[in-house]
Motif scaffolding. Structure first.
Motif, short mmCIF file in Angstrom:
data_model
loop_
_atom_site.label_atom_id
_atom_site.label_comp_id
_atom_site.label_asym_id
_atom_site.label_seq_id
_atom_site.Cartn_x
_atom_site.Cartn_y
_atom_site.Cartn_z
N ALA A 1 4.51 -8.42 8.43
CA ALA A 1 3.77 -7.21 8.47
C ALA A 1 2.80 -7.41 8.36
O ALA A 1 1.84 -6.68 9.11
CB ALA A 1 5.11 -6.20 7.78
N SER B 1 13.89 3.39 5.29
CA SER B 1 12.50 3.06 5.30
C SER B 1 13.39 0.58 6.35
O SER B 1 13.67 0.71 5.82
CB SER B 1 12.06 2.00 3.59
N LEU C 1 7.41 -3.91 10.97
CA LEU C 1 6.71 -2.43 11.99
C LEU C 1 7.00 -1.80 12.81
O LEU C 1 6.88 -1.20 13.43
CB LEU C 1 5.45 -4.15 12.23
N GLY C 2 8.92 -2.28 12.43
CA GLY C 2 9.24 -1.80 13.40
C GLY C 2 10.13 -0.78 13.72
O GLY C 2 11.11 0.31 13.86
N ALA C 3 9.21 0.12 13.86
CA ALA C 3 9.71 1.56 14.29
C ALA C 3 9.75 2.05 15.96
O ALA C 3 8.70 1.59 16.70
CB ALA C 3 8.23 2.82 13.80
N PHE D 1 0.63 -0.82 -0.43
CA PHE D 1 0.14 0.19 0.12
C PHE D 1 0.93 1.39 -0.47
O PHE D 1 0.47 2.58 -0.23
CB PHE D 1 -0.67 -0.33 1.32
N LYS D 2 2.33 1.16 0.49
CA LYS D 2 2.92 2.42 0.32
C LYS D 2 3.15 2.98 -0.74
O LYS D 2 2.91 4.39 -0.29
CB LYS D 2 4.09 1.84 0.87
N CYS E 1 -1.64 -5.89 3.60
CA CYS E 1 -0.85 -4.46 3.35
C CYS E 1 0.55 -4.85 2.18
O CYS E 1 0.46 -4.72 1.35
CB CYS E 1 -0.55 -3.79 4.56
N VAL F 1 0.13 -1.70 11.76
CA VAL F 1 0.08 -0.48 12.00
C VAL F 1 1.67 -0.75 12.53
O VAL F 1 2.77 -1.73 13.03
CB VAL F 1 -0.04 0.22 13.89
N ALA G 1 8.32 0.68 2.22
CA ALA G 1 8.29 2.33 2.04
C ALA G 1 9.73 2.71 0.54
O ALA G 1 9.27 3.74 -0.09
CB ALA G 1 8.30 3.23 2.80
N TRP H 1 15.18 0.38 11.78
CA TRP H 1 14.72 2.22 10.83
C TRP H 1 14.99 4.00 11.61
O TRP H 1 15.48 4.09 11.32
CB TRP H 1 13.19 1.97 11.44
N1 PLV Z 1 7.30 -0.76 6.89
C1 PLV Z 1 7.54 0.92 7.15
C2 PLV Z 1 7.55 1.49 8.17
O1 PLV Z 1 8.99 0.06 9.25
C3 PLV Z 1 8.35 0.42 5.71
O2 PLV Z 1 9.56 1.64 5.57
O3 PLV Z 1 8.53 -0.26 4.94
N2 PLV Z 1 2.52 -3.64 6.16
C4 PLV Z 1 4.23 -3.42 6.06
C5 PLV Z 1 4.06 -4.46 4.30
C6 PLV Z 1 4.90 -2.31 5.79
O4 PLV Z 1 6.16 -2.02 5.23
C7 PLV Z 1 4.58 -1.28 6.85
C8 PLV Z 1 5.12 0.01 7.05
C9 PLV Z 1 3.28 -1.50 7.52
C10 PLV Z 1 2.07 -2.47 7.18
C11 PLV Z 1 2.49 -0.14 8.46
O5 PLV Z 1 2.71 1.15 7.91
P1 PLV Z 1 3.15 2.04 8.83
O6 PLV Z 1 4.47 2.10 9.03
O7 PLV Z 1 2.00 3.23 8.09
O8 PLV Z 1 2.32 1.72 10.15
C12 PLV Z 1 9.77 0.92 9.60
#
Ligand code: PLV
Length: 320
Positions: A267, A61, A219-221, A38-39, A301, A163, A65, A110
């Motif tokens: 995730a 990322s 999901l690792g923020a 979805f990003k 997602c 999330v 993202a 991240w």
């Molecule tokens: N991923 C982010 C943050 O990572 C990234 O940099 O790609 N599902 C999937 C497959 C995702 O990649 C992410 C986020 C989420 C769910 C959650 O989305 P968010 O961050 O908008 O809550 C550290």
């Protein structure tokens, strides 16, 4: 307005999930976006607003993202630098390079990579693309709900999603408000060890986790974005924050592959596990979700941090 980079994704009714939950389950297949998640909705929108004359974009990322930023930058003929932590699987690094991006591996999680991305934006004059904390991202992500509203005959009984830093959550809430579905609760799933939103909800304030111990690295923020926390406090829309274990998330990935024939990363498995682990029934028994529930909307997602090799690596690591 420029044409968006994201696609209008399929909305599929899942027979097997419907049987399990006892209410129609609809899957919004964000895994079928060009960047695998979805990003691209939010990042495409943000880049169209902020990066048209850019000498280059830099995105921190966990993987997805970055995949979206790399794809969008390639289409816009702008160079992309993606900063990822060392926990990012090699397969993602390769996929980012295949999209034409320069990959910079910095730090353990991240948050470390983000510090480096902000530094590069400053010193190199690059356009910073945040993965989850920006109103333009939320506006882009909100289209996932307007698409559903245009094709689903009935209002959903609940929305189920994952999330990380909270960008998807903010976008979905904005979308629900845009279409007037403010009485639809959102079930916000995280894994134990990547649970910054749940920790904030429990504490009643933003919390920074000491470390990310979950294998659901995307999901690792360590800290959820302030807007997501504010939504949890405002009560405008009911948000139910729940956790699953890594084992449950991984097992959900496998069941989803078997039953729906689609491979997603952990995730995403965090959200799917709410269906397969029986959590939804528990929430209904506890009176936290209505019973009967109307149609359940699951945001699938997606994610690119997975292939068969990575799946067996995770199975081995988590002893599933
Ligand atoms: N991923 C982010 C943050 O990572 C990234 O940099 O790609 N599902 C999937 C497959 C995702 O990649 C992410 C986020 C989420 C769910 C959650 O989305 P968010 O961050 O908008 O809550 C550290």
């Amino acid at each position: 307005m420029a044409r968006p980079f994201h696609l209008n994704t399929p909305l599929l009714e899942s027979v097997s999930m419907t049987q399990r939950v006892g209410t129609p389950v609809f899957l919004k297949m964000e895994n079928s976006q060009p960047s695998g998640s979805f990003k691209i909705r939010g990042i495409g929108h943000l880049c169209q607003q902020l990066a048209t004359d850019s000498k280059g974009v830099v995105c921190s990322s966990g993987g997805n993202a970055g995949m979206a930023a790399a794809y969008v930058a390639r289409k816009m003929c702008v160079p992309a630098t993606i900063v990822v932590p060392s926990s990012t699987p090699q397969l993602v690094v390769q996929r980012l390079r295949d999209q034409g991006a320069t990959v910079n591996i910095t730090g353990k999680v991240w948050d470390d990579a983000n510090t480096e991305a902000l530094r590069l934006a400053e010193t190199e004059g690059l356009t910073y693309v945040p993965p989850f904390d920006h109103p333009l991202l939320w506006q882009g992500h909100s289209t996932v709900i307007s698409e559903v509203a245009a094709s689903l005959e009935e209002k959903p009984g609940a929305v189920l999603l994952s999330v990380g830093g909270g960008g998807l959550l903010c976008g979905v809430i904005q979308g629900l408000k845009d279409v007037g579905w403010t009485d639809v609760p959102v079930i916000a799933m995280e894994t134990v060890g990547a649970d910054c939103f749940n920790a904030a909800v429990k504490a009643g304030r933003l919390v920074t986790l000491d470390d990310i111990t979950s294998e659901a690295k995307c999901l690792g923020a360590k800290t959820v974005c302030r807007k997501a926390f504010e939504f949890s406090q405002s009560g405008e829309i009911s948000i139910i924050s729940e956790l699953v274990t890594d084992q449950q998330a991984l097992s959900a990935v496998e069941t989803f592959l078997d039953e729906e024939r689609v491979l997603v990363e952990m995730a995403c498995g965090a959200a799917l596990a709410a269906v397969y682990s029986g959590l939804l029934h528990t929430l209904q028994d506890e009176g936290r979700l209505p019973a009967p529930l109307g149609p359940l909307l699951v945001i699938v997602c997606g994610g690119s941090s997975v292939d068969m090799e990575q799946l067996s690596h995770l199975k081995h690591k988590l002893h599933t």
